[in-house]
Design an enzyme around this catalytic site. Structure first.
Site, short mmCIF file in Angstrom:
data_model
loop_
_atom_site.label_atom_id
_atom_site.label_comp_id
_atom_site.label_asym_id
_atom_site.label_seq_id
_atom_site.Cartn_x
_atom_site.Cartn_y
_atom_site.Cartn_z
CB SER A 169 -0.96 -0.04 1.18
OG SER A 169 -1.99 0.91 1.03
CG ASP B 263 -6.91 -2.13 -3.48
OD1 ASP B 263 -7.46 -1.39 -2.65
OD2 ASP B 263 -5.74 -2.53 -3.37
CG HIS C 113 -5.95 -2.18 0.21
ND1 HIS C 113 -5.13 -1.66 -0.77
CD2 HIS C 113 -5.40 -1.81 1.39
CE1 HIS C 113 -4.13 -1.00 -0.20
NE2 HIS C 113 -4.27 -1.08 1.11
#
Length: 707
Positions: free
Chosen positions: A558, A643, A679
């Site tokens: 991330s 995501d 995610h």
């Protein structure tokens, strides 16, 4: 078709990726379609902008081509991947359960059954010897779904019903459902488009919840639902108009108040009503002021306020009467300290417990209300570890429940008697097949950054396998949002350590490992400190003989994927291989698009590129924009089609540009796009290990380790 497939013979020497038949392996080559992007008089040409069309079949075909390519390149590692997966899953106690906690006459816990992917949420009335009541069996609910996530289980005050959120797409958009615990039925009533969490009022009929903007996914509204009514008629009790804030709702630990919280990177604001009067108007606790951060906890006649008010950078603790919450009535309980970050508090009838961070390490301090000078710290023995306050729902308890872990100590739940100071281990994570912590060593070392700042690194390795020099080392980092990567245990990591790897965590600026200033020095116009700190840590590990440049690897996810992208642009020679998970790499384009989730709420983290100064600074480190013609290390990039935090097209565009521009075509650039998830990856407890096994196999094969 908007992409083409070019043939590439797999010449990547260490990868056992050549097919036995020596077939050509096809490398995807995304077609270039120039898109002109202009801001502040600066023109960028984005040749892969077209990949942001999630519903375009040509884009889906391209992502699937990337997956096929990765599978072909890594085919020779499949036996190793399977072995790693079996190792990791084999260490898990499959019929495991959590430590029960007592609330309103019930003991609540979560357990798993042999071979099952999802948990069972259970309780027993009166004692753990009573008959078990399964509130939710997620395995049954998840049947027929490739992704299924339950969140925010909320028990009604009378203990007869639960509300719970369900996400089946991995976009973090939940539908709230209700289950009657007396009949065992999930009723037809539901509430779509929520955060998943909800809060019951004390009338057993009113439920408060947050909903999301359907485009940006920002939590911007709080609604009130009356059980038995159409959710479409729910009243809106609060709307957060400021696009840099999100909002949420919860009940105070005392159960006396319903609280609406609003937060941005730099500011907070709260509103409250009595929990037994759900139709009252919410009252502002203290109006938002830019730069004023605070959190509130209710106890008896006072609110306790953890805040940075009046330049308390590392936070201090104040209190104010319930009847007068204005800042002029706040009185100091714990003063601000320059070298101690106040992270959390827990209030009991007779004691105040604080979670503080000093020189990177958590410390739990116990302060008796009737004799503050008799304060003491709960003792911890290891050089580097993590400790945190656990679930303590009862004010009148004499026992503190807390969690503890280290790089060599499995996750543990303990109880500490605040009067006698006796410690009881309630549960330590069981490693099936046995685990001997004496075979492993952890330590903390310090690198010196370009500006003279000392940056800590936590290390763990198998003592009988560590070499004097040239170990394979995986350096992990994050460094954003003030989030600290603490040195905690991982059973899956043993598969690397037992093959001779050293695992290292770089506690770089942008996190809060060394206090709030550590965060402030790694964001906005100081963000490059995060990247140079990480590369400094990598160079330190090489200079000190832990690794060589041919045995040093890096990993982050991330915002940590942004870290990976920036670091390899700056020092591509330093790492033999890199794993970038769900990486945020197209910084400028994303932060200029206010329709993308998270953008507006993160201006105070990254800066607002509508301001020319921030635009230029972001552009100077944005991984996608700064790809240049140079040799790059081998890279494995992961993403998820759904995501909601980092859109799939960022890593897709990045790898396409890297392939086109880099000068060393023989090094593998691979992407794994999970077409079913977002995610956080897979929802089942075993499925996630398949991706970890793939990542570890990538690293091990680069290092020439095949077993």
């Amino acid at each position: 078709m908007r992409y083409t497939i070019l043939p590439l013979l797999s010449t990547f020497a260490l990868f056992s990726c050549q097919n036995e038949s020596n077939e050509m392996v096809q490398e995807p080559d995304a077609r270039k379609i120039s898109t002109r992007l202009e801001k502040h008089g600066d023109i960028r040409i984005d040749e892969y902008y077209w990949l942001n069309q999630r519903d375009n079949q040509e884009v889906i075909d391209y992502l699937e081509a990337e997956n096929s390519y990765r599978e072909a390149i890594m085919k020779g590692t499949e036996p190793l991947q399977e072995k790693l997966y079996e190792e990791m899953v084999g260490r898990i106690k499959q019929d495991d359960s959590s430590v029960p906690y007592e609330l309103d006459g019930y003991f609540y816990y979560t357990r798993f059954e042999e071979g099952q992917q999802y948990p069972l949420y259970c309780r027993r009335k009166g004692s753990m010897e009573a008959e078990e009541e399964v509130m939710l069996n997620v395995n049954e609910l998840a049947e027929g779904h490739s992704y299924y996530q339950v969140s925010g289980i909320s028990v009604r005050p009378d203990s007869k019903m639960i509300a719970f959120g369900v996400d089946t797409l991995s976009r973090r958009i939940y539908t709230i459902h209700f289950k009657d615990l007396e009949t065992g039925e999930i009723i037809e009533e539901n509430i779509p488009n929520t955060s998943g969490s909800s809060t019951w009022a004390e009338d057993n009929r009113t439920l408060f919840y947050a909903s999301k903007d359907r485009q940006t996914l920002r939590q911007d509204r709080i609604h009130k639902h009356k059980l038995g009514t159409d959710a479409g008629l729910d009243s809106e009790v609060y709307y957060e108009a400021d696009e840099t804030f999100t909002t949420y709702v919860y009940k105070s630990r005392s159960k006396k108040y319903i609280v609406i919280g609003c937060g941005s990177t730099l500011s907070n604001e709260y509103r409250t009503i009595p929990a037994d009067s759900p139709d009252e108007e919410f009252v502002v606790f203290h109006p938002r002021v830019r730069g004023l951060e605070y959190g509130i906890a209710h106890y008896k006649d006072h609110w306790y306020v953890r805040t940075n008010h009046d330049n308390a950078t590392n936070f201090k603790l104040m209190r104010t009467p319930v009847s007068s919450t204005g800042v002029e009535n706040w009185e100091e309980v714990i003063p601000h300290r320059e070298d101690v970050l106040l992270e959390n508090i827990e209030i009991f009838n007779d004691y105040l417990v604080t979670d503080e961070r000093t020189q990177g390490l958590n410390k739990l301090r116990v302060i008796p209300w009737n004799n503050p000078s008799a304060e003491y710290f709960i003792p911890f023995e290891e050089e580097t570890y993590t400790a945190y306050i656990g679930n303590n729902p009862q004010f009148d308890s004499k026992v503190l429940r807390y969690g503890y872990s280290s790089l060599t100590t499995p996750s543990s739940v303990l109880e500490f008697n605040l009067e006698t100071r006796e410690k009881t281990l309630l549960k330590e994570q069981e490693i099936v097949g046995g685990y001997d912590k004496t075979q492993y060593r952890s330590e903390r070392v310090w690198a010196v950054a370009e500006d003279g700042v000392r940056v800590p690194i936590s290390l763990v390795y198998r003592a009988d396998m560590k070499q004097d020099t040239g170990n394979p080392v995986l350096l992990y980092g994050y460094g954003s949002y003030g989030y600290t990567i603490d040195p905690s245990f991982s059973s899956s990591r043993l598969s690397l350590l037992d093959r001779g790897f050293v695992f290292a965590i770089a506690h770089i600026r942008g996190g809060q490992y060394l206090g709030r200033n550590w965060y402030e020095d790694g964001k906005l116009l100081k963000k490059r400190n995060t990247f140079t700190d990480f590369n400094t840590c990598g160079q330190f590990l090489v200079d000190e003989g832990y690794a060589t440049k041919s045995s040093l690897y890096a990993m982050g996810g991330s915002a940590g994927g942004l870290l990976m992208g920036a670091c390899v642009n700056m020092r591509p020679d330093l790492y033999n291989g890199v794993i970038a998970a769900v990486p945020f790499v197209d910084v400028v384009t994303t932060m200029l698009d206010e329709t993308i989730p998270l953008t507006t709420g993160e201006y105070d983290e990254w800066g607002n590129p509508n301001d020319a100064e921030y635009y230029e600074y972001m552009l100077s480190y944005s991984p996608y924009d700064q790809v240049v013609a140079q040799d790059y290390p081998a890279m494995l990039i992961t993403t998820g089609l759904h995501d909601s935090q980092v859109q799939y097209w960022e890593p897709a565009k990045w790898i396409a540009k890297l392939r086109d521009v880099r000068t060393n075509k023989e090094r593998p650039l691979l992407m794994h796009c999970n077409m079913d998830t977002g995610h956080s990856g897979a929802s089942g407890r075993f499925e996630a290990f398949k991706e970890i096994a793939m990542e570890y196999a990538f690293l091990l094969d680069l290092q020439g380790i095949s077993e």
